[in-house]
Design a protein around this motif. Structure first.
Motif, PDB file in Angstrom:
ATOM      1  N   TRP A  12       2.042 -10.839  21.024  1.00 23.38           N
ATOM      2  CA  TRP A  12       3.023  -9.785  20.861  1.00 23.38           C
ATOM      3  C   TRP A  12       3.004  -9.277  19.424  1.00 23.38           C
ATOM      4  O   TRP A  12       2.512  -9.941  18.517  1.00 23.38           O
ATOM      5  CB  TRP A  12       4.426 -10.313  21.202  1.00 23.38           C
ATOM      6  N   PRO A  30       3.007  -6.696  25.450  1.00 20.04           N
ATOM      7  CA  PRO A  30       1.901  -7.406  24.795  1.00 20.04           C
ATOM      8  C   PRO A  30       1.008  -6.456  23.991  1.00 20.04           C
ATOM      9  O   PRO A  30       0.883  -5.266  24.316  1.00 20.04           O
ATOM     10  CB  PRO A  30       1.126  -8.017  25.965  1.00 20.04           C
ATOM     11  N   TYR A 363       6.998 -15.756  24.274  1.00 23.29           N
ATOM     12  CA  TYR A 363       7.009 -15.844  22.818  1.00 23.29           C
ATOM     13  C   TYR A 363       8.125 -16.741  22.299  1.00 23.29           C
ATOM     14  O   TYR A 363       8.203 -17.003  21.096  1.00 23.29           O
ATOM     15  CB  TYR A 363       7.127 -14.444  22.191  1.00 23.29           C
TER      16      TYR A 363
END
Length: 380
Positions: A12, A30, A363
């Motif tokens: 990311w 992404p 993430y």
């Protein structure tokens, strides 16, 4: 072997100095998908005429991939900008008669409630809101909604996963109940794609869901699934050249000079999910956010909300507020958290209680919740 305990921030472009704890609002795209999106937009500007001539075929290819991800019939799957647009298109397709009722629950998303109220006013109908407690099990939910649904009901609008409360509703049972009464069902599945497998398979008359949340596709990408009996009556919200196409998906595709790049780029994010081994990672995230929410609640001296069926990667932590703040005060609080604590959270209110709704993606890691637990009490 994949290490699911390790977050994947490398995928990311999020600011690493910020705690991103609210994927459920706007998501994150992404890097790979962003690159595809940027290339498509650059191609648009190189030759706009050529680009718009090529859009229809590209949209068809993308739409087929997105329908396959949902496990739904592509002939009944149309692209829309967001789930609110999907609900609005569904309401516009229904015969809402004077004196009839549109039924929702007190978990309904605000914009969806407003849409129901608009259509009710325009048709001299009424909006009925059913109270469903957070801790209600499936049987209680079905009984409460069933008591409000009868031959006067023009439609039941129900969340698959509620935005404000992160509660999973028993869609299959509710659809079956409504079928016995010949009541159309509109399922607001805004949060469902990638959190519920095959979310549109329960037979609702209309289902709509966002791809910009857990599928991590570009924003303004969502889908509308329409049962065969309603396809001829279901029209896009914008009248454009595709309006008179006889087929449901195609008539939604071309909406004038719309930015089609997000819809075409969306399947790239599905490939990222596949490489993340998403079903197994989702299970890991569920356990992680369970523990993270407890850590934050302990630091605040409150508790994690007892939701009968919480969404896989969302949890509610109660905040020690005396009553729900005004929308302006709530927004000011979120801005202070962002500015002073370097954290992004959201607030929700339900039944007189105020929560921060924590939501996780690949993430996020356990340290995020430990840091929030350290920082948030200083502001409160």
């Amino acid at each position: 072997m994949t290490d699911f305990s390790a977050p994947r921030p490398d995928l990311w472009s999020l600011d690493p100095g910020v705690l991103h704890l609210n994927h459920g609002s706007y998501g994150a795209v992404p890097r790979r998908t962003q690159e595809v999106l940027a290339a498509l937009r650059a191609e648009t500007e190189t030759n706009p005429m050529l680009w718009f001539r090529s859009v229809a075929d590209r949209l068809t290819a993308s739409r087929l991939e997105l329908a396959a991800f949902l496990g739904t019939d592509p002939a009944g799957f149309a692209l829309v900008p967001n789930a609110s647009a999907g609900v609005t298109a569904a309401l516009a397709a229904l015969p809402i008669r004077a004196g009839s009722r549109i039924v929702l629950t007190n978990h309904a998303y605000g914009a969806v409630l407003y849409a129901a109220e608009r259509f009710a006013r325009a048709n001299q109908a009424e909006v009925i809101v059913v109270d469903v407690p957070l801790e209600a099990d499936d049987a209680t939910v079905v009984a409460a909604i069933g008591a409000a649904v009868d031959d006067r009901t023009a439609a039941l609008i129900v969340d698959q996963i509620s935005s404000a409360t992160a509660m999973v509703f028993p869609i299959r049972q509710l659809v079956e109940l409504c079928k016995t009464l010949d009541v159309p069902t509109i399922v607001d599945g805004a949060h469902a794609p990638a959190l519920i497998d095959a979310p549109a398979e329960d037979g609702a008359d209309f289902w709509t869901g966002n791809f910009h949340k857990w599928p991590a596709s570009p924003r303004a990408t969502a889908g509308l699934v329409v049962a065969e009996k309603w396809r001829a009556a279901t029209l896009p919200l914008i009248v454009s050249w595709s309006e008179y196409d006889e087929r449901l998906p195609e008539r939604f595709d071309m909406q004038g000079t719309f930015d089609y790049a997000p819809w075409i780029a969306a399947p790239e994010s599905l490939r990222v999910l596949e490489e993340l081994d998403w079903p197994r990672r989702r299970t890991h995230l569920s356990g992680m956010i369970d523990e993270g929410a407890k850590i934050v609640a302990k630091a605040l001296g409150t508790s994690v909300a007892e939701v009968a069926h919480p969404a896989a990667t969302m949890r509610l932590v109660e905040l020690p507020f005396d009553g729900a703040p005004s929308p302006e005060a709530g927004e000011a609080f979120k801005i202070r958290v962002s500015r002073d604590l370097k954290a992004e959270i959201t607030l929700t209110a339900f039944d007189g209680r105020v929560f921060t709704r924590l939501s996780a993606h690949a993430y996020n890691g356990p340290k995020d919740y430990e840091l929030l637990a350290e920082r948030l009490p200083t502001l409160l």
